[in-house]
Structures are given as C-alpha cells and as structure tokens.
Design a protein around this motif. Structure first.
Motif, PDB file in Angstrom:
ATOM      1  N   VAL A 165      -0.905  17.282 113.149  1.00  0.00           N
ATOM      2  CA  VAL A 165      -0.107  18.461 113.520  1.00  0.00           C
ATOM      3  C   VAL A 165       0.601  18.177 114.834  1.00  0.00           C
ATOM      4  N   ILE A 166       1.921  18.270 114.814  1.00  0.00           N
ATOM      5  CA  ILE A 166       2.739  17.959 115.978  1.00  0.00           C
ATOM      6  C   ILE A 166       4.040  18.757 115.880  1.00  0.00           C
ATOM      7  N   TYR A 177       7.785  14.980 117.489  1.00  0.00           N
ATOM      8  CA  TYR A 177       7.797  13.972 116.423  1.00  0.00           C
ATOM      9  C   TYR A 177       9.134  13.235 116.394  1.00  0.00           C
ATOM     10  N   LEU A 178      10.223  13.986 116.523  1.00  0.00           N
ATOM     11  CA  LEU A 178      11.549  13.364 116.488  1.00  0.00           C
ATOM     12  C   LEU A 178      11.792  12.497 117.718  1.00  0.00           C
ATOM     13  N   ALA A 179      11.186  12.871 118.836  1.00  0.00           N
ATOM     14  CA  ALA A 179      11.349  12.084 120.052  1.00  0.00           C
ATOM     15  C   ALA A 179      10.645  10.741 119.934  1.00  0.00           C
ATOM     16  N   LYS A 180       9.442  10.748 119.343  1.00  0.00           N
ATOM     17  CA  LYS A 180       8.681   9.512 119.170  1.00  0.00           C
ATOM     18  C   LYS A 180       7.704   9.690 118.017  1.00  0.00           C
ATOM     19  N   PRO A 181       8.099   9.311 116.792  1.00  0.00           N
ATOM     20  CA  PRO A 181       7.216   9.487 115.634  1.00  0.00           C
ATOM     21  C   PRO A 181       5.903   8.729 115.811  1.00  0.00           C
ATOM     22  N   PRO A 182       4.759   9.412 115.730  1.00  0.00           N
ATOM     23  CA  PRO A 182       3.466   8.739 115.859  1.00  0.00           C
ATOM     24  C   PRO A 182       3.077   8.040 114.561  1.00  0.00           C
ATOM     25  N   ASP A 183       2.022   7.259 114.622  1.00  0.00           N
ATOM     26  CA  ASP A 183       1.527   6.561 113.448  1.00  0.00           C
ATOM     27  C   ASP A 183       0.763   7.542 112.571  1.00  0.00           C
ATOM     28  N   GLY A 184       1.180   7.704 111.346  1.00  0.00           N
ATOM     29  CA  GLY A 184       0.537   8.640 110.423  1.00  0.00           C
ATOM     30  C   GLY A 184       1.496   9.034 109.325  1.00  0.00           C
ATOM     31  N   GLU A 185       0.977   9.143 108.098  1.00  0.00           N
ATOM     32  CA  GLU A 185       1.825   9.477 106.950  1.00  0.00           C
ATOM     33  C   GLU A 185       1.704  10.936 106.525  1.00  0.00           C
ATOM     34  N   TRP A 186       0.571  11.564 106.782  1.00  0.00           N
ATOM     35  CA  TRP A 186       0.376  12.973 106.409  1.00  0.00           C
ATOM     36  C   TRP A 186       0.580  13.800 107.660  1.00  0.00           C
ATOM     37  N   VAL A 187       1.681  14.534 107.730  1.00  0.00           N
ATOM     38  CA  VAL A 187       2.018  15.234 108.966  1.00  0.00           C
ATOM     39  C   VAL A 187       2.388  16.690 108.698  1.00  0.00           C
ATOM     40  N   THR A 188       2.174  17.511 109.710  1.00  0.00           N
ATOM     41  CA  THR A 188       2.653  18.891 109.736  1.00  0.00           C
ATOM     42  C   THR A 188       3.514  19.034 110.982  1.00  0.00           C
ATOM     43  N   LEU A 189       4.784  19.328 110.784  1.00  0.00           N
ATOM     44  CA  LEU A 189       5.714  19.491 111.893  1.00  0.00           C
ATOM     45  C   LEU A 189       5.939  20.977 112.139  1.00  0.00           C
ATOM     46  N   THR A 190       5.610  21.437 113.333  1.00  0.00           N
ATOM     47  CA  THR A 190       5.766  22.857 113.663  1.00  0.00           C
ATOM     48  C   THR A 190       7.140  23.094 114.279  1.00  0.00           C
ATOM     49  N   GLY A 191       7.691  24.266 113.985  1.00  0.00           N
ATOM     50  CA  GLY A 191       8.973  24.640 114.570  1.00  0.00           C
ATOM     51  C   GLY A 191      10.140  23.775 114.154  1.00  0.00           C
ATOM     52  N   ALA A 192      10.156  23.334 112.900  1.00  0.00           N
ATOM     53  CA  ALA A 192      11.262  22.505 112.410  1.00  0.00           C
ATOM     54  C   ALA A 192      12.443  23.395 112.027  1.00  0.00           C
TER      55      ALA A 192
END
Length: 228
Positions: A46-47, A52-67
C-alpha cells in the motif's frame, strides 16, 4: 482485436507436435512465475500514487491510494465487432500532473467500459460535438476520478509485448518503461501450483513418448512385386 486512443487426452495433447511442447513450457513457466509472485507478494504493498510514480518500489501486488484517472487520456481495446473489452487509463498523482505516463491501469470494470463505450460511440458519429458533450455529461462521475486502485503489475510471461507496442504507438506520452497494472488481480498460489503440476505431467508424457519412439524398430521395407 483493435486498439484505439482517446487523447484433452495425453496422447491427443502431445500429438499437437511443436504446439504441445510450447504449451508444456508455457505451463511450467507460468506456474513457476505464479508461485514466485505469490510467495513474494503475501500482502499488497500500500503506497500513495504520488510516491509510487516518483519511485516505484519492488513489488508486483500493489494498492495505490489517491490515484487520479482521466478517461479522456485513455485508450481501449475493441473486439472485432467494435465492443470495448478493456480500457487503459493513465495513472496520475493529481489533476495538475502532466508528465510522462509511467503507469497504465488496465481495467475491465463494467461501469468504466460502459462510460467509455458511450463516449467513443458519440465521437464516432461524424464529429457531432453535441453528442460528445452529452455523453461526457452523462458519464461525468466516470470521466474524472480520484480513487484507490489495486492490482498486479504485468511482468514476465504476463507482459504481452504486442499490447505494449500497440499502446506505445498511440499518442499517450508513455514512458519507455511504462508499467501496466491489472486492476483487481492478485496472486493465486493454488492456480499456479496447478499449472506447474500440469506442466510436469505434460513434460513427463512428452519425454516418455520420445523415449518409446526411439526404441521402436525401423519400419520394414515395402513388399516388392514378384518378377514374372
């Protein structure tokens, strides 16, 4: 399929020849990748979309808040009959984000597809601005949205190069290394294990059959006609 921009038995299986071996390899690779993905991503990361757009972390299953999602920037995939089956929406950090698109949300959400179908159909009616504005007004809640999104990042065997190439060819300001996030998808360990087991069974049958064929005696020569 078309992309458009808006700004059996074991013997029967193996008898498929090269296609049978390709299917076996695909099952093995898909199973291994799925198992790896499920073990690596026990819970969604959860990020915020901004981070996330500034620096995508390592991980394939993600939840992006406030997109922030804008259908007017999206592209969609149509069936041969012109029915929209999938929508690709740029993921933004906010309404003032106008940079290159680093993440595309792939969604098959019925409401999103319905709104996109309505807007696209209105635009296809000879450039009738009134029809387009009417479609936009009736689907205003879907056109501009800020919400949380969750899904799996496409990679490995799931990353369709043809889809990426077609999207990259559209006027969407995509980054060279843009990411496609499949909305609603999550790792499925049980399915992946099943695929891997099916691949192992297929490989065992293929090897066994190849060994058996090597041990067969050469065919007898045809009977020659008797001399008169």
């Amino acid at each position: 399929m078309k992309y458009r921009s808006n700004h059996p038995s074991a013997r029967g299986f193996i008898s498929l020849g090269c296609m049978g071996y390709i299917i076996v390899i695909a099952l093995l690779i898909g199973g291994v990748q799925g198992i790896y993905k499920a073990n690596k991503n026990r819970e969604p990361l959860v990020i915020s979309a901004k981070d996330y757009l500034a620096k995508p972390p390592d991980g394939e299953w993600v939840t992006l808040t406030g997109a922030t999602l804008n259908l007017l920037e999206s592209a969609h995939r149509e069936s041969i009959g012109g029915k929209i089956e999938e929508v690709f929406i740029p993921v933004r950090a906010g309404m003032d984000d106008r940079g290159v698109v680093k993440v595309l949300l792939s969604t098959k959400d019925k409401e999103t597809i319905s709104a996109m179908q309505s807007i696209s159909s209105a635009g296809d009616k000879g450039g009738n601005e009134a029809a387009v504005f009417k479609a936009l007004a009736s689907n205003a809640s879907q056109v501009f949205r800020t919400r949380d999104i969750s899904g799996l990042v496409r990679f490995g065997i799931d990353a369709d190069s043809k889809t990426r190439d077609k999207l990259a060819g559209l006027d969407m300001q995509l980054a060279k290394d843009f990411i496609i996030l499949d909305e609603g998808k999550k790792p499925e360990l049980g399915v992946s294990i099943g695929l891997f087991i099916m691949g192992l069974i297929g490989a065992f049958i293929a090897v066994k059959r190849a060994t058996r064929d090597q041990n067969l005696p050469p065919p007898l020569p045809p009977n020659l006609p008797a001399r008169g």
